[in-house]
Design a protein around this motif. Structure first.
Motif, mmCIF file in Angstrom:
data_model
loop_
_atom_site.group_PDB
_atom_site.id
_atom_site.type_symbol
_atom_site.label_atom_id
_atom_site.label_comp_id
_atom_site.label_asym_id
_atom_site.label_seq_id
_atom_site.Cartn_x
_atom_site.Cartn_y
_atom_site.Cartn_z
ATOM 1 N N GLY A 33 0.804 -1.212 0.000
ATOM 2 C CA GLY A 33 0.000 0.000 0.000
ATOM 3 C C GLY A 33 0.838 1.262 0.000
ATOM 4 N N ALA A 34 1.969 1.233 0.706
ATOM 5 C CA ALA A 34 2.802 2.428 0.818
ATOM 6 C C ALA A 34 3.462 2.779 -0.509
ATOM 7 C CB ALA A 34 3.861 2.227 1.897
ATOM 8 N N SER A 35 3.840 1.763 -1.279
ATOM 9 C CA SER A 35 4.479 2.018 -2.569
ATOM 10 C C SER A 35 3.429 1.979 -3.681
ATOM 11 C CB SER A 35 5.574 0.979 -2.836
ATOM 12 O OG SER A 35 5.067 -0.334 -2.710
ATOM 13 N N ASN A 36 3.840 2.408 -4.873
ATOM 14 C CA ASN A 36 2.895 2.552 -5.972
ATOM 15 C C ASN A 36 3.360 1.787 -7.206
ATOM 16 O OD1 ASN A 36 1.250 4.599 -4.556
ATOM 17 N ND2 ASN A 36 3.046 5.898 -4.834
ATOM 18 N N PHE A 37 2.399 1.429 -8.033
ATOM 19 C CA PHE A 37 2.681 0.809 -9.330
ATOM 20 C C PHE A 37 3.030 1.947 -10.284
ATOM 21 C CE2 PHE A 37 0.776 -2.455 -12.539
ATOM 22 C CZ PHE A 37 1.973 -2.480 -13.217
ATOM 23 N N PHE A 38 4.261 2.500 -10.107
ATOM 24 C CA PHE A 38 4.603 3.731 -10.811
ATOM 25 C C PHE A 38 4.701 3.535 -12.317
ATOM 26 C CE2 PHE A 38 8.687 2.070 -9.094
ATOM 27 C CZ PHE A 38 9.373 1.842 -10.277
ATOM 28 N N GLU A 39 4.998 2.280 -12.771
ATOM 29 C CA GLU A 39 5.026 2.039 -14.211
ATOM 30 C C GLU A 39 3.658 2.329 -14.829
ATOM 31 O OE1 GLU A 39 7.813 -0.735 -12.067
ATOM 32 O OE2 GLU A 39 5.676 -0.335 -11.944
ATOM 33 N N LEU A 40 2.618 1.831 -14.181
ATOM 34 C CA LEU A 40 1.257 2.068 -14.674
ATOM 35 C C LEU A 40 0.880 3.535 -14.544
ATOM 36 C CD1 LEU A 40 -1.540 1.215 -15.648
ATOM 37 C CD2 LEU A 40 -2.105 0.599 -13.281
ATOM 38 N N ALA A 41 1.222 4.156 -13.406
ATOM 39 C CA ALA A 41 0.853 5.557 -13.186
ATOM 40 C C ALA A 41 1.509 6.463 -14.221
ATOM 41 C CB ALA A 41 1.251 5.987 -11.772
ATOM 42 N N VAL A 42 2.794 6.242 -14.497
ATOM 43 C CA VAL A 42 3.494 7.055 -15.491
ATOM 44 C C VAL A 42 2.904 6.820 -16.879
ATOM 45 C CG1 VAL A 42 5.702 7.439 -16.665
ATOM 46 C CG2 VAL A 42 5.638 7.186 -14.170
ATOM 47 N N ALA A 43 2.682 5.545 -17.231
ATOM 48 C CA ALA A 43 2.122 5.230 -18.545
ATOM 49 C C ALA A 43 0.731 5.828 -18.713
ATOM 50 C CB ALA A 43 2.075 3.712 -18.744
ATOM 51 N N ALA A 44 -0.105 5.712 -17.679
ATOM 52 C CA ALA A 44 -1.458 6.251 -17.756
ATOM 53 C C ALA A 44 -1.438 7.777 -17.843
ATOM 54 C CB ALA A 44 -2.272 5.797 -16.549
ATOM 55 N N ALA A 45 -0.552 8.417 -17.081
ATOM 56 C CA ALA A 45 -0.468 9.884 -17.109
ATOM 57 C C ALA A 45 -0.055 10.372 -18.492
ATOM 58 C CB ALA A 45 0.526 10.367 -16.052
ATOM 59 N N ILE A 46 0.910 9.688 -19.110
ATOM 60 C CA ILE A 46 1.359 10.082 -20.450
ATOM 61 C C ILE A 46 0.253 9.841 -21.472
ATOM 62 C CG2 ILE A 46 2.986 9.526 -22.302
ATOM 63 C CD1 ILE A 46 5.060 8.928 -20.114
ATOM 64 N N ALA A 47 -0.423 8.681 -21.358
ATOM 65 C CA ALA A 47 -1.476 8.351 -22.316
ATOM 66 C C ALA A 47 -2.672 9.289 -22.191
ATOM 67 C CB ALA A 47 -1.922 6.900 -22.112
ATOM 68 N N LEU A 48 -3.000 9.695 -20.979
ATOM 69 C CA LEU A 48 -4.197 10.499 -20.752
ATOM 70 C C LEU A 48 -3.943 11.993 -20.878
ATOM 71 C CD1 LEU A 48 -5.642 8.590 -17.657
ATOM 72 C CD2 LEU A 48 -6.318 8.348 -20.038
ATOM 73 N N PHE A 49 -2.760 12.461 -20.446
ATOM 74 C CA PHE A 49 -2.530 13.893 -20.353
ATOM 75 C C PHE A 49 -1.336 14.395 -21.168
ATOM 76 C CE2 PHE A 49 -4.581 12.515 -16.412
ATOM 77 C CZ PHE A 49 -5.695 13.341 -16.403
ATOM 78 N N LEU B 26 3.067 13.695 -22.426
ATOM 79 C CA LEU B 26 4.383 13.516 -21.824
ATOM 80 C C LEU B 26 4.828 14.740 -21.038
ATOM 81 C CD1 LEU B 26 6.934 11.780 -21.540
ATOM 82 C CD2 LEU B 26 7.750 12.757 -23.685
ATOM 83 N N GLN B 27 4.471 15.943 -21.514
ATOM 84 C CA GLN B 27 4.907 17.172 -20.864
ATOM 85 C C GLN B 27 3.892 17.702 -19.857
ATOM 86 O OE1 GLN B 27 7.978 18.249 -21.371
ATOM 87 N NE2 GLN B 27 8.294 16.583 -22.852
ATOM 88 N N SER B 28 2.895 16.925 -19.516
ATOM 89 C CA SER B 28 1.821 17.386 -18.628
ATOM 90 C C SER B 28 2.255 17.382 -17.171
ATOM 91 C CB SER B 28 0.595 16.485 -18.785
ATOM 92 O OG SER B 28 0.878 15.175 -18.309
ATOM 93 N N GLY B 29 1.522 18.133 -16.355
ATOM 94 C CA GLY B 29 1.761 18.124 -14.925
ATOM 95 C C GLY B 29 1.476 16.767 -14.316
ATOM 96 N N ALA B 30 0.513 16.053 -14.880
ATOM 97 C CA ALA B 30 0.184 14.715 -14.375
ATOM 98 C C ALA B 30 1.368 13.770 -14.556
ATOM 99 C CB ALA B 30 -1.048 14.170 -15.089
ATOM 100 N N ALA B 31 2.020 13.837 -15.725
ATOM 101 C CA ALA B 31 3.183 12.990 -15.968
ATOM 102 C C ALA B 31 4.320 13.351 -15.017
ATOM 103 C CB ALA B 31 3.643 13.128 -17.416
ATOM 104 N N LEU B 32 4.501 14.650 -14.774
ATOM 105 C CA LEU B 32 5.550 15.077 -13.849
ATOM 106 C C LEU B 32 5.282 14.548 -12.443
ATOM 107 C CD1 LEU B 32 8.080 16.685 -13.151
ATOM 108 C CD2 LEU B 32 6.630 18.698 -12.831
ATOM 109 N N ALA B 33 4.027 14.648 -11.983
ATOM 110 C CA ALA B 33 3.679 14.160 -10.650
ATOM 111 C C ALA B 33 3.940 12.665 -10.524
ATOM 112 C CB ALA B 33 2.217 14.470 -10.349
ATOM 113 N N ALA B 34 3.634 11.906 -11.590
ATOM 114 C CA ALA B 34 3.883 10.464 -11.562
ATOM 115 C C ALA B 34 5.380 10.178 -11.486
ATOM 116 C CB ALA B 34 3.273 9.807 -12.798
ATOM 117 N N VAL B 35 6.180 10.972 -12.200
ATOM 118 C CA VAL B 35 7.634 10.788 -12.154
ATOM 119 C C VAL B 35 8.180 11.137 -10.770
ATOM 120 C CG1 VAL B 35 9.830 11.644 -13.068
ATOM 121 C CG2 VAL B 35 7.957 11.125 -14.619
#
Length: 356
Positions: free
Chosen positions: A303-319, A321-330
């Protein structure tokens, strides 16, 4: 379970993991610096590697994550998996915390800091994008890296496998509805093929390889040789693959990080608060329920850690590569490893407070 005994023996055997682990936080810091430097000084490297993608999943990163978790899979005694049903408390804690609590506390904490506390420093539109990235992180509990944290805390590998597998199944059905609900946007398209491919890459393939490796080598050389020789030689692979993975991750995203140093610090605050909150909530609950440490520690790490691969991929796909969402995931990747190493130390130092 016998698999937990194997994990303890492997880590206590004096192999590379034990020595490397003492200085792992130092190697992580150097890996982050090296990754950013690689992206700036030799941009052709991340540019070339970024071409090897499928369904927004980086194949080189997937291979390295596979290398990280294969030693964990290779030590699983599959006959011990059936014993998981005798200890349902660990699965209950993991499921409730990850899916009924974590996504909503992430939203609340991130909204409070990004939209209220840091309102003078972040434009409203950008703050909303950062919030979206935090939501994507909060809705995706860890899948791959948790095997590393479990390994470092001498977790029960068979039980950890079941905990992660259950989370993956739930994620397939719950990730999109939770994200859509929290974002309040009904037409968000979540990349399902990314989720499914990640499960195959990070669970199915290394699990199958680990099972076949264990079965074949024990049949040929015996269980004692497998535990005391093969697993000892294999143990340095996990931290080495972790370091290389971090170098590549930060080589890919180094430019974005360098362009937003102040905002990175602001985004990191709610992510850090959330990480500690979820860990101690799950860890404390497990202690109250008298759950064994080899189950409690990995459960809290999921629970403490995150599936960051999915979060980064989803942020890039939805918002984008240069979006704030992608930056937050990184940023989630940036803060997660040092924080999780700190929590690993806390878990190991408090082992005696749990049932043996």
């Amino acid at each position: 379970m016998s698999s937990n005994t194997e994990a303890t023996q492997t880590q206590d055997s004096g192999g590379g993991m034990d020595l490397f682990g003492k200085f792992l936080s130092v190697w992580v810091a150097l890996a982050i610096i090296a990754g950013v430097a690689l992206g700036q000084l030799a941009p052709v490297v991340p540019e070339t590697l970024s071409r090897f993608e499928y369904a927004q999943v980086s194949i080189p990163i997937a291979i390295l994550i596979w290398a990280m978790i294969f030693p964990m899979m290779a030590q699983i005694d599959f006959s011990a998996i059936v014993d998981v049903r005798k200890e349902p408390k660990g699965l209950t804690i993991t499921t409730v915390v990850n899916w009924l609590i974590k996504p909503f506390t992430m939203f609340a904490i991130a909204w409070f800091f990004l939209m209220v506390v840091f309102e003078p420093f972040i434009a409203p539109q950008l703050a909303s994008e950062y919030l979206a990235g935090a939501i994507l992180l909060g809705a995706a509990p860890c899948t791959a890296m948790v095997f590393v944290w479990s390994y470092l805390t001498r977790g029960d590998p068979a039980y950890t496998l079941v905990q992660v597998s259950l989370n993956d199944i739930i994620m397939l059905f719950a990730f999109a509805p939770i994200v859509v609900f929290l974002l309040g946007v009904s037409d968000i398209q979540v990349p399902w093929n990314t989720v499914i491919l990640s499960v195959v890459l990070y669970i199915v393939i290394p699990l199958t390889a680990g099972y076949l490796t264990r079965r074949i080598l024990i049949a040929r050389r015996g269980e004692r040789w497998y535990d005391e020789v093969f697993m000892k030689r294999l143990s340095p692979v996990t931290p080495a693959a972790l370091i290389v993975t971090l170098v590549l991750l930060f080589a890919f995203q180094g430019e974005v990080i360098l362009q937003n140093p102040f905002h990175i610090a602001l985004i990191a605050v709610p992510l850090i608060v959330q990480t500690f909150l979820i860990f101690f909530l799950a860890y404390g609950w497990a202690r109250l329920w008298k759950v064994r440490h080899c189950i409690a520690a990995p459960g809290a790490m999921i629970g403490a850690s995150n599936f960051f691969e999915l979060a980064v991929a989803a942020a890039i796909a939805l918002f984008g590569l240069q979006s704030g969402a992608a930056l937050a995931a990184v940023v989630g990747v940036l803060v997660e490893v040092p924080l999780m190493l700190m929590l690993v130390r806390i878990a190991n130092k408090t082992r005696d407070r749990f049932p043996a």
